[in-house]
Design a protein around this motif. Sequence first.
Motif, PDB file in Angstrom:
ATOM      1  N   ASP A  18       0.969  -1.356  -0.318  1.00 41.74           N
ATOM      2  CA  ASP A  18       0.462  -0.117   0.342  1.00 41.74           C
ATOM      3  C   ASP A  18       1.111   1.251   0.013  1.00 41.74           C
ATOM      4  N   ALA A  19       1.785   1.051   0.999  1.00 41.20           N
ATOM      5  CA  ALA A  19       2.981   2.535   1.152  1.00 41.20           C
ATOM      6  C   ALA A  19       3.079   2.499  -0.776  1.00 41.20           C
ATOM      7  N   ALA A  20       4.130   1.287  -1.511  1.00 42.42           N
ATOM      8  CA  ALA A  20       5.156   1.549  -2.706  1.00 42.42           C
ATOM      9  C   ALA A  20       3.516   2.649  -3.179  1.00 42.42           C
ATOM     10  N   VAL A  21       2.536   1.868  -3.201  1.00 43.69           N
ATOM     11  CA  VAL A  21       0.925   2.213  -4.367  1.00 43.69           C
ATOM     12  C   VAL A  21       1.323   4.038  -4.309  1.00 43.69           C
ATOM     13  N   ALA A  22       0.518   4.203  -2.672  1.00 40.29           N
ATOM     14  CA  ALA A  22       1.412   5.844  -2.629  1.00 40.29           C
ATOM     15  C   ALA A  22       2.090   5.960  -2.915  1.00 40.29           C
ATOM     16  N   ARG A  23       2.960   6.146  -2.413  1.00 42.57           N
ATOM     17  CA  ARG A  23       3.839   6.569  -3.020  1.00 42.57           C
ATOM     18  C   ARG A  23       4.371   7.261  -4.708  1.00 42.57           C
ATOM     19  N   LEU A  24       4.146   6.046  -5.396  1.00 40.08           N
ATOM     20  CA  LEU A  24       4.354   5.717  -7.220  1.00 40.08           C
ATOM     21  C   LEU A  24       2.560   6.869  -7.590  1.00 40.08           C
ATOM     22  N   ALA A  25       2.007   7.164  -6.753  1.00 39.89           N
ATOM     23  CA  ALA A  25       1.123   7.564  -7.296  1.00 39.89           C
ATOM     24  C   ALA A  25       1.184   9.299  -7.065  1.00 39.89           C
ATOM     25  N   LEU A  26       1.528   9.637  -5.501  1.00 41.38           N
ATOM     26  CA  LEU A  26       2.324  10.752  -5.897  1.00 41.38           C
ATOM     27  C   LEU A  26       2.965  10.947  -6.603  1.00 41.38           C
ATOM     28  N   PRO A  39      14.470  13.276 -13.495  1.00 42.34           N
ATOM     29  CA  PRO A  39      14.672  11.609 -13.273  1.00 42.34           C
ATOM     30  C   PRO A  39      15.145  10.975 -12.369  1.00 42.34           C
ATOM     31  N   ARG A  40      16.456  11.225 -11.744  1.00 39.41           N
ATOM     32  CA  ARG A  40      17.077  11.184 -10.197  1.00 39.41           C
ATOM     33  C   ARG A  40      16.024  11.607  -9.460  1.00 39.41           C
ATOM     34  N   LEU A  41      16.181  13.032  -9.530  1.00 37.11           N
ATOM     35  CA  LEU A  41      14.592  12.727  -8.263  1.00 37.11           C
ATOM     36  C   LEU A  41      13.535  12.163  -8.012  1.00 37.11           C
ATOM     37  N   ARG A  42      13.602  11.633  -9.471  1.00 42.17           N
ATOM     38  CA  ARG A  42      11.799  11.305  -9.449  1.00 42.17           C
ATOM     39  C   ARG A  42      11.914   9.564  -9.178  1.00 42.17           C
ATOM     40  N   GLU A  43      13.308   9.186  -9.247  1.00 44.19           N
ATOM     41  CA  GLU A  43      13.699   7.982  -8.221  1.00 44.19           C
ATOM     42  C   GLU A  43      14.002   8.416  -6.630  1.00 44.19           C
ATOM     43  N   ALA A  44      14.194   8.782  -6.302  1.00 40.80           N
ATOM     44  CA  ALA A  44      14.669   9.285  -5.102  1.00 40.80           C
ATOM     45  C   ALA A  44      13.170   9.468  -4.433  1.00 40.80           C
ATOM     46  N   SER A  46      10.439   7.813  -5.802  1.00 40.58           N
ATOM     47  CA  SER A  46       9.695   6.727  -5.555  1.00 40.58           C
ATOM     48  C   SER A  46      10.111   5.374  -4.740  1.00 40.58           C
ATOM     49  N   CYS A  47      11.930   5.933  -3.746  1.00 35.41           N
ATOM     50  CA  CYS A  47      12.481   5.375  -3.301  1.00 35.41           C
ATOM     51  C   CYS A  47      11.375   5.307  -1.727  1.00 35.41           C
ATOM     52  N   LEU A  48      11.617   7.105  -1.162  1.00 34.82           N
ATOM     53  CA  LEU A  48      11.807   7.062   0.172  1.00 34.82           C
ATOM     54  C   LEU A  48      10.455   7.314   0.901  1.00 34.82           C
ATOM     55  N   ASP A  49      10.301   6.226   1.576  1.00 32.15           N
ATOM     56  CA  ASP A  49       9.551   5.808   2.193  1.00 32.15           C
ATOM     57  C   ASP A  49       9.169   7.125   3.796  1.00 32.15           C
ATOM     58  N   THR A 147      15.636  21.875   8.677  1.00 33.37           N
ATOM     59  CA  THR A 147      15.666  21.337   8.073  1.00 33.37           C
ATOM     60  C   THR A 147      14.228  20.029   8.345  1.00 33.37           C
ATOM     61  N   GLY A 148      14.048  20.455  10.009  1.00 34.51           N
ATOM     62  CA  GLY A 148      12.480  20.088  10.324  1.00 34.51           C
ATOM     63  C   GLY A 148      12.589  18.346  10.383  1.00 34.51           C
ATOM     64  N   PRO A 149      11.243  18.042   9.732  1.00 32.52           N
ATOM     65  CA  PRO A 149      11.566  16.303   9.652  1.00 32.52           C
ATOM     66  C   PRO A 149      12.641  15.520   9.060  1.00 32.52           C
ATOM     67  N   GLY A 150      13.006  16.534   7.922  1.00 37.12           N
ATOM     68  CA  GLY A 150      14.392  15.973   7.172  1.00 37.12           C
ATOM     69  C   GLY A 150      13.405  15.118   5.753  1.00 37.12           C
ATOM     70  N   VAL A 151      11.942  15.832   5.368  1.00 40.07           N
ATOM     71  CA  VAL A 151      12.238  15.372   4.164  1.00 40.07           C
ATOM     72  C   VAL A 151      13.475  15.316   2.481  1.00 40.07           C
ATOM     73  N   SER A 152      13.343  16.576   3.030  1.00 44.47           N
ATOM     74  CA  SER A 152      14.391  17.693   1.728  1.00 44.47           C
ATOM     75  C   SER A 152      15.482  16.816   1.860  1.00 44.47           C
ATOM     76  N   LEU A 153      15.671  17.368   2.971  1.00 44.71           N
ATOM     77  CA  LEU A 153      17.482  16.787   3.468  1.00 44.71           C
ATOM     78  C   LEU A 153      17.543  14.933   3.140  1.00 44.71           C
ATOM     79  N   ALA A 154      16.666  14.111   3.595  1.00 44.21           N
ATOM     80  CA  ALA A 154      16.854  12.516   2.509  1.00 44.21           C
ATOM     81  C   ALA A 154      16.943  12.486   1.416  1.00 44.21           C
ATOM     82  N   LEU A 155      16.109  13.398   0.345  1.00 44.75           N
ATOM     83  CA  LEU A 155      15.768  13.452  -1.102  1.00 44.75           C
ATOM     84  C   LEU A 155      17.528  13.857  -1.664  1.00 44.75           C
TER      85      LEU A 155
END
Length: 425
Positions: A18-26, A39-44, A46-49, A147-155
């Motif tokens: 379900d999480a993978a489907v939600a990530r791909l939909a986003l 394309p490199r950011l798209r891959e990142a 798609s993989c980021l939980d 940075t806050g919760p770190g989403v942009s840093l992780a990407l």
Amino acid sequence: MRAESDTYDSVIDEQPGDAAVARLALVERLQADGVLTDPRLREALSCLDRGVLLPRAYVRRSEQGTDPVVWKLLDGTHPKDRAEWQELVYSGESVLVQRDGEPLEGQVRGAVSGGRMTAMSTFTPYTVEVLQMMRIAAGHNYLDLGTGPGVSLALAAALTGPRRAGGVERDGHMAAFARNNLDRLGVGATMVAGDALDGHVPRAPYDRIHSGIGVPCLPSAWVDQLAPGGRLLTTLVTRAPSWPGHCLVTRTATGRIEAVLEGGPRGHRPLHGYTWLTAQHHLAQVADIPGRPRTTTFTPPADEAYGFWLSAAYLVPGVVRHFQADTLTVVAPEEDSWAVAHPGDGTVRVHGPRDVWAELEDVHILWTRARSPDLFHVDIPADGGPQHIASGTGTAALEWVLPPLAGCAPATRLTPASRTEEGES
């Protein structure tokens, strides 16, 4: 007051599918909207939980205008919360994660009233726009500020590679929370607690610096820590939240600093302690007493004329736009003044001691005379003096001075004759 105080410590079925489907939909929504092109950011993405970085989220449960506000903290591991939590985390909207600077590891799911949100993730389309504008390459030394919760840093860490991306966060609770979650993801990003305005000297210089907090002018520490060939991106804020500006600073291979400012539809919130104006308490009065009518030949540019509205944010200081109004409405809350346009009939209604409509008219004349600029040049003196904004050169150029970091003074419009005097003050 909490209406529910139970915790849920056991981990339920994570439903990775379900999480993978939600990530791909986003990701697919962002690409279909034309926001995501790298394309490199798209891959990142798609993989980021995102659920690891945003394991809990606040949602509002009371109507607008209710005081105190009623929130509910959703816990992504709780069976009653999981569906709503996952939909929110992968919606692309900003996710509220911290209330009143609380320790995040001790949060308890359920309803709570009062308080204010002190940390959140960034609206995902804006995160994507920023990261693409940064042009991050593998091996770049990257610094994320606020940075806050770190989403942009992780990407960013996925783009730079391990041990090349780091973040600075003022709030100690948030810094520890993000550090633990980033470690769980294994992206190889580092996180320290500290004042983002100081940058982070130990790992300087940086090829890329991104600020997730808006600032009134460029902190000298950020500029000093930018490597030759580097790019620095931040939001420049005024006291009005209506019209943000994006400032891109580059250092050439020879060490020269060049910077430009451009308006846009969105930007980051200002640094801690910088107070935005609000027209919320005046809206009922505006509706009841729109003001005295007068004629006008001024037709405001479209919302997409970001250069004009950015200029207005500085040169018509202390004014907030009411975007939910049926017609263009601007309010100067500290002067108890406002203007309500009546499109198509050549009239406007103005109220209070300050004629903000006349000020908008004046700025429009200057902006048009300057050839309707959308891009402005930023002069950042090496000695830390006042930072000047100019649309170009010559007597018709639109110019002002940025307020200092220490205060919220309105910007000052310049003319060629007054530039030297203003710079010495």
